[in-house]
Write an enzyme that holds these catalytic residues in place. Structure first.
Site, PDB file in Angstrom:
ATOM      1  N   GLN A   1      20.666  17.718  19.491  1.00  0.00           N
ATOM      2  CA  GLN A   1      21.185  19.046  19.177  1.00  0.00           C
ATOM      3  C   GLN A   1      20.855  19.408  17.731  1.00  0.00           C
ATOM      4  O   GLN A   1      21.073  18.618  16.816  1.00  0.00           O
ATOM      5  CB  GLN A   1      22.708  19.075  19.415  1.00  0.00           C
ATOM      6  CG  GLN A   1      23.349  20.448  19.259  1.00  0.00           C
ATOM      7  CD  GLN A   1      22.896  21.456  20.320  1.00  0.00           C
ATOM      8  OE1 GLN A   1      22.566  21.082  21.444  1.00  0.00           O
ATOM      9  NE2 GLN A   1      22.888  22.724  19.982  1.00  0.00           N
TER      10      GLN A   1
ATOM     11  N   LYS B   1      26.915  21.833  27.739  1.00  0.00           N
ATOM     12  CA  LYS B   1      25.768  21.181  28.378  1.00  0.00           C
ATOM     13  C   LYS B   1      26.228  19.972  29.185  1.00  0.00           C
ATOM     14  O   LYS B   1      25.780  19.765  30.324  1.00  0.00           O
ATOM     15  CB  LYS B   1      24.745  20.764  27.308  1.00  0.00           C
ATOM     16  CG  LYS B   1      24.033  21.958  26.669  1.00  0.00           C
ATOM     17  CD  LYS B   1      23.180  21.573  25.460  1.00  0.00           C
ATOM     18  CE  LYS B   1      22.557  22.822  24.822  1.00  0.00           C
ATOM     19  NZ  LYS B   1      21.731  22.523  23.639  1.00  0.00           N
TER      20      LYS B   1
ATOM     21  N   ASP C   1      13.910  19.777  25.719  1.00  0.00           N
ATOM     22  CA  ASP C   1      13.997  21.023  24.957  1.00  0.00           C
ATOM     23  C   ASP C   1      12.631  21.690  24.801  1.00  0.00           C
ATOM     24  O   ASP C   1      12.558  22.869  24.441  1.00  0.00           O
ATOM     25  CB  ASP C   1      14.551  20.745  23.546  1.00  0.00           C
ATOM     26  CG  ASP C   1      16.060  20.915  23.446  1.00  0.00           C
ATOM     27  OD1 ASP C   1      16.592  21.801  24.134  1.00  0.00           O
ATOM     28  OD2 ASP C   1      16.683  20.159  22.678  1.00  0.00           O
TER      29      ASP C   1
HETATM   30  N1  GUN Z   1      20.323  24.462  18.724  1.00  0.00           N
HETATM   31  C1  GUN Z   1      20.322  25.770  19.087  1.00  0.00           C
HETATM   32  N2  GUN Z   1      19.712  25.910  20.284  1.00  0.00           N
HETATM   33  C2  GUN Z   1      19.328  24.686  20.673  1.00  0.00           C
HETATM   34  C3  GUN Z   1      18.663  24.186  21.828  1.00  0.00           C
HETATM   35  O1  GUN Z   1      18.280  24.910  22.743  1.00  0.00           O
HETATM   36  N3  GUN Z   1      18.461  22.853  21.857  1.00  0.00           N
HETATM   37  C4  GUN Z   1      18.855  22.033  20.852  1.00  0.00           C
HETATM   38  N4  GUN Z   1      18.582  20.749  20.967  1.00  0.00           N
HETATM   39  N5  GUN Z   1      19.475  22.448  19.784  1.00  0.00           N
HETATM   40  C5  GUN Z   1      19.714  23.776  19.700  1.00  0.00           C
END
Ligand code: GUN
Length: 282
Positions: free
Chosen positions: A96, A52, A119
């Site tokens: 995350q 990311k 998100d």
């Molecule tokens: N953990 C697994 N997928 C995601 C996501 O799309 N965003 C976040 N913040 N954590 C995750």
């Protein structure tokens, strides 16, 4: 069979985002900024966050990483979120998941300012999506929908089956498909005769977290199959490899369109995170 090449499609989306960021800068505005909070040492989470952050850099979005130890307290996490909420230089906040044991992810996510929730996990944003209101769309289901719409620009009346009911993928995916007038069934671990149900699907989205759960004979001839799974398994040769929730070689014999793993949904998730961040920057 159409192989849905997520890497190539995500590269197109990132190019659009890069151009939009460049236009902002040319207009004298600052670069969008995303704060990424990573707590603990889950190896998969570290890899996702690395991807990311790298993707942000490539399109001109500033990323601010906050790494916290596995024994971080709930209070420390909430204080950091409050600080990021109040910081006018931060447009988006991504915590995350999963958080380390002992932390309450629901409370942390609910503490994020809804307009910085890139998100789309905040209950306000998740509720808006469930109601069919305009909202931030969670990145993975947004990516899945983008791939589906490459094959089916009009989803009205199509039969969609979503395998998995998680707040991150299954539930928002179902809301997005309903909003496009598909007929949606959400299946999960307690569903009776899952193979038979899957065979009804024109569009099958699998986010079950079970390696190669969906076999070739679960798939209707010509169906569009979106595999959200990322599972690390050890093959018969002792080598570790990544597989999805769909048995790819079998599915490829029957499906009309199919995503590979890796290189399917994953890159789209990151591309939509960048889009959501740019949108949060206004
Ligand atoms: N953990 C697994 N997928 C995601 C996501 O799309 N965003 C976040 N913040 N954590 C995750």
């Amino acid at each position: 069979m159409i192989l849905l090449d997520g890497r190539a499609i995500a590269a197109e989306l990132r190019a659009e985002t890069r151009a939009q960021v460049a236009a902002r800068l040319a207009a004298g505005r600052r670069a969008p900024a995303l704060a990424v909070v990573l707590a603990g040492d889950d190896p998969a989470s570290h890899l996702y966050v690395r991807n990311k952050v790298k993707a942000c850099r490539e399109v001109g979005i500033r990323s601010l990483e906050h790494r916290l130890p596995a024994d971080v307290t709930q209070g420390r996490l909430l204080a950091l979120v409050a600080e990021l909420n109040a910081n006018p230089e931060v447009d988006g906040i991504l915590v995350q998941l999963p958080l380390p044991p002992g932390c309450d992810a629901r409370e942390v996510v609910a503490a994020i300012a809804p307009h910085k929730d890139v998100d789309g996990f905040h209950p306000l944003n998740a509720g808006r999506l469930a109601l069919g209101w305009p909202s931030v769309v969670p990145c993975t289901p947004a990516g899945c929908l983008h791939l589906i719409e490459r094959v089916h620009p009009d989803l009205a009346g199509l039969q969609a089956v979503v395998v998995g009911r998680s707040p991150v993928v299954g539930r928002p995916m179902a809301s997005l498909l309903i909003a496009r007038s598909a007929t949606v069934t959400v299946a999960h671990s307690r569903t009776r005769d899952l193979p038979r149900l899957c065979r009804e699907a024109d569009i099958l989205v699998v986010a079950a977290g079970r390696p190669e759960l969906v076999r070739g004979d679960w798939i209707r001839q010509g169906a569009t199959v979106i595999d959200v799974g990322i599972n690390r398994v050890t093959g018969p040769d002792g080598q570790a490899r990544l597989v999805g929730d769909v048995a790819f070689a079998e599915a490829a014999q029957v499906a009309g369109a199919l995503t590979p793993v890796p290189g399917g949904v994953g890159p789209l998730t990151v591309a939509f995170l960048l889009r959501n961040t740019l949108q949060a920057a206004g």
